[in-house]
Scaffold this motif. Structure first.
Motif, PDB file in Angstrom:
ATOM      1  N   GLU A 170       0.857  -1.184   0.000  1.00 22.28           N
ATOM      2  CA  GLU A 170       0.000   0.000   0.000  1.00 22.28           C
ATOM      3  C   GLU A 170       0.891   1.231   0.000  1.00 22.28           C
ATOM      4  OE1 GLU A 170      -3.522   2.148   2.614  1.00 22.28           O
ATOM      5  OE2 GLU A 170      -1.928   1.061   3.640  1.00 22.28           O
ATOM      6  N   ILE A 171       0.527   2.224  -0.777  1.00 19.00           N
ATOM      7  CA  ILE A 171       1.207   3.520  -0.749  1.00 19.00           C
ATOM      8  C   ILE A 171       0.208   4.552  -0.251  1.00 19.00           C
ATOM      9  CG2 ILE A 171       2.345   5.308  -2.117  1.00 19.00           C
ATOM     10  CD1 ILE A 171       3.310   3.121  -4.008  1.00 19.00           C
ATOM     11  N   GLY A 172       0.537   5.200   0.860  1.00 17.92           N
ATOM     12  CA  GLY A 172      -0.372   6.150   1.484  1.00 17.92           C
ATOM     13  C   GLY A 172      -1.043   5.539   2.701  1.00 17.92           C
ATOM     14  N   THR A 173      -0.270   5.309   3.761  1.00 12.26           N
ATOM     15  CA  THR A 173      -0.765   4.588   4.942  1.00 12.26           C
ATOM     16  C   THR A 173      -1.837   5.345   5.692  1.00 12.26           C
ATOM     17  OG1 THR A 173       1.520   3.807   5.190  1.00 12.26           O
ATOM     18  CG2 THR A 173      -0.002   3.348   6.998  1.00 12.26           C
ATOM     19  N   GLY A 174      -1.658   6.667   5.820  1.00 15.46           N
ATOM     20  CA  GLY A 174      -2.601   7.438   6.629  1.00 15.46           C
ATOM     21  C   GLY A 174      -2.575   6.963   8.073  1.00 15.46           C
ATOM     22  N   SER A 175      -3.733   6.686   8.641  1.00 19.30           N
ATOM     23  CA  SER A 175      -3.814   6.229  10.032  1.00 19.30           C
ATOM     24  C   SER A 175      -3.638   4.724  10.156  1.00 19.30           C
ATOM     25  CB  SER A 175      -5.165   6.638  10.638  1.00 19.30           C
ATOM     26  OG  SER A 175      -6.223   5.921  10.020  1.00 19.30           O
ATOM     27  N   GLY A 176      -3.558   4.023   9.009  1.00 20.41           N
ATOM     28  CA  GLY A 176      -3.353   2.586   9.038  1.00 20.41           C
ATOM     29  C   GLY A 176      -4.601   1.751   8.859  1.00 20.41           C
ATOM     30  N   ASN A 236       4.682  10.881   5.228  1.00 16.76           N
ATOM     31  CA  ASN A 236       4.620  11.753   6.401  1.00 16.76           C
ATOM     32  C   ASN A 236       5.026  10.945   7.641  1.00 16.76           C
ATOM     33  OD1 ASN A 236       3.302  12.943   8.850  1.00 16.76           O
ATOM     34  ND2 ASN A 236       2.640  14.509   7.396  1.00 16.76           N
ATOM     35  N   ALA A 237       6.154  11.324   8.249  1.00 12.78           N
ATOM     36  CA  ALA A 237       6.687  10.544   9.367  1.00 12.78           C
ATOM     37  C   ALA A 237       5.735  10.505  10.561  1.00 12.78           C
ATOM     38  CB  ALA A 237       8.043  11.104   9.790  1.00 12.78           C
ATOM     39  N   ASP A 238       5.035  11.608  10.828  1.00 15.79           N
ATOM     40  CA  ASP A 238       4.105  11.631  11.955  1.00 15.79           C
ATOM     41  C   ASP A 238       2.939  10.665  11.727  1.00 15.79           C
ATOM     42  OD1 ASP A 238       5.637  13.523  13.286  1.00 15.79           O
ATOM     43  OD2 ASP A 238       4.487  15.225  12.497  1.00 15.79           O
ATOM     44  N   LEU A 239       2.421  10.634  10.510  1.00 18.07           N
ATOM     45  CA  LEU A 239       1.339   9.703  10.206  1.00 18.07           C
ATOM     46  C   LEU A 239       1.834   8.260  10.278  1.00 18.07           C
ATOM     47  CD1 LEU A 239      -0.742  11.247   7.276  1.00 18.07           C
ATOM     48  CD2 LEU A 239      -1.243  11.232   9.726  1.00 18.07           C
ATOM     49  N   ALA A 240       3.065   8.032   9.814  1.00 19.54           N
ATOM     50  CA  ALA A 240       3.611   6.679   9.866  1.00 19.54           C
ATOM     51  C   ALA A 240       3.689   6.178  11.301  1.00 19.54           C
ATOM     52  CB  ALA A 240       4.990   6.646   9.211  1.00 19.54           C
ATOM     53  N   GLU A 241       4.115   7.050  12.217  1.00 14.96           N
ATOM     54  CA  GLU A 241       4.195   6.651  13.617  1.00 14.96           C
ATOM     55  C   GLU A 241       2.800   6.404  14.191  1.00 14.96           C
ATOM     56  OE1 GLU A 241       5.675   5.393  17.089  1.00 14.96           O
ATOM     57  OE2 GLU A 241       6.763   5.762  15.221  1.00 14.96           O
ATOM     58  N   ASN A 271       1.149  -8.728  10.806  1.00 13.99           N
ATOM     59  CA  ASN A 271       1.683  -8.990   9.461  1.00 13.99           C
ATOM     60  C   ASN A 271       1.778  -7.735   8.605  1.00 13.99           C
ATOM     61  OD1 ASN A 271      -1.104  -8.743   9.301  1.00 13.99           O
ATOM     62  ND2 ASN A 271      -1.311 -10.195   7.609  1.00 13.99           N
ATOM     63  N   VAL A 272       1.821  -6.566   9.259  1.00 18.29           N
ATOM     64  CA  VAL A 272       1.930  -5.287   8.551  1.00 18.29           C
ATOM     65  C   VAL A 272       3.235  -4.600   8.928  1.00 18.29           C
ATOM     66  CG1 VAL A 272       0.901  -3.029   8.113  1.00 18.29           C
ATOM     67  CG2 VAL A 272      -0.579  -4.996   8.559  1.00 18.29           C
ATOM     68  N   THR A 273       3.965  -4.123   7.913  1.00 13.43           N
ATOM     69  CA  THR A 273       5.172  -3.320   8.120  1.00 13.43           C
ATOM     70  C   THR A 273       4.916  -1.914   7.597  1.00 13.43           C
ATOM     71  OG1 THR A 273       6.622  -5.242   7.857  1.00 13.43           O
ATOM     72  CG2 THR A 273       7.622  -3.069   7.567  1.00 13.43           C
ATOM     73  N   VAL A 274       5.129  -0.912   8.443  1.00 12.29           N
ATOM     74  CA  VAL A 274       4.984   0.489   8.051  1.00 12.29           C
ATOM     75  C   VAL A 274       6.371   1.067   7.807  1.00 12.29           C
ATOM     76  CG1 VAL A 274       4.124   2.769   8.699  1.00 12.29           C
ATOM     77  CG2 VAL A 274       2.901   0.712   9.457  1.00 12.29           C
ATOM     78  N   ARG A 275       6.552   1.710   6.653  1.00 10.99           N
ATOM     79  CA  ARG A 275       7.850   2.306   6.337  1.00 10.99           C
ATOM     80  C   ARG A 275       7.650   3.745   5.886  1.00 10.99           C
ATOM     81  NH1 ARG A 275      11.515   2.020   1.883  1.00 10.99           N
ATOM     82  NH2 ARG A 275      10.354   0.419   0.748  1.00 10.99           N
ATOM     83  N   VAL A 276       8.481   4.649   6.412  1.00 11.54           N
ATOM     84  CA  VAL A 276       8.467   6.045   5.962  1.00 11.54           C
ATOM     85  C   VAL A 276       9.180   6.091   4.617  1.00 11.54           C
ATOM     86  CG1 VAL A 276       9.154   8.420   6.436  1.00 11.54           C
ATOM     87  CG2 VAL A 276       8.464   6.919   8.317  1.00 11.54           C
TER      88      VAL A 276
END
Length: 235
Positions: free
Chosen positions: A102-108, A127-132, A145-150
């Motif tokens: 997925e490209i564009g995680t938003g809030s997840g 956006n690093a803040d949204l990624a966190e 099973n989800v990996t979030v990457r900035v």
């Protein structure tokens, strides 16, 4: 302050009724018929991916801002309407053995839905803040099973690929054909393409080296950052 048990039960009932109505009145009439997607909508708590300031919007048919900036939605810092998120995923027919980008995680939230359907999800957020925020939300939701990457999905390398399914959670002006090299044979890419007032959800399929494109429905959605723009006519 501890609320009385009856108050907590009433609140839970109200929330579950709102979730049920979201699925039955907004999502299903929008041609969302994949049982896996429908089950995920019931089990993933959308309200937990909604900023507290906008909790009242969690189950409404509106875009939800993810920051306090008045231009958050215009800048693409938002959750899509539930029916849009669900239909985008529904039309990709994600299978349990597949790997998804997925490209564009938003809030997840979309990544959480995808996590219930796929083997693995990699989601990129510029956006690093949204990624966190998304990492915390996904951890709290038990989405292991989800990996979030900035990363900037329009430019950065994709070392985790290739993928069976790719979803862009935002609109672009032109189809990003460069992403097709990261799509496995038999894979699908879903993205909203176009300019106001006409944008179309576009599904690109790769099969035996042949690319097939369909445009099953229209929707106007906020932009993803970084992707190419269409050439402008000039005299």
């Amino acid at each position: 302050m501890n609320l009385p048990l009856n108050s907590l039960l009433d609140r839970n009932d109200t929330t579950e009724n709102a979730r049920y109505n979201m699925v039955q009145q907004q999502v299903r009439p929008w041609n969302v018929d994949d049982n896996g997607v429908l089950d995920a909508l019931y089990t993933v708590r959308r309200e937990d991916f909604t900023p507290p300031a906008h909790y009242s919007l969690a189950f409404m048919d509106v875009e939800v801002p993810l920051s306090d900036d008045a231009l958050a939605i215009e800048q693409g810092l938002c959750m899509f309407q539930p029916r849009v998120e669900a239909r985008m995923i529904n039309d990709l027919e994600v299978q349990p053995h597949e790997r998804v980008l997925e490209i564009g995680t938003g809030s997840g939230y979309s990544a959480a839905l995808l996590s219930k359907l796929a083997k693995e999800v990699v989601t990129l957020e510029i956006n690093a803040d949204l990624a966190e925020m998304a990492r915390e939300n996904l951890t709290d939701a038990g989405c292991t099973n989800v990996t979030v990457r900035v990363a900037d999905g329009s430019k950065d390398t994709l070392p985790e690929g290739p993928f069976d399914v790719m979803l862009l959670s935002g609109s672009v002006e032109v189809l990003p054909k460069e992403l097709l090299s990261h799509l496995k044979d038999g894979g699908r890419l879903g993205v909203i393409v176009g300019q106001k007032p006409i944008m179309r959800y576009t599904v690109v399929s790769k099969q035996n080296g042949t690319i097939t494109t369909t445009e099953p429905w229209d929707i106007v959605a906020p932009r993803l950052q970084g992707f190419a723009t269409a050439p402008r006519f000039a005299f």
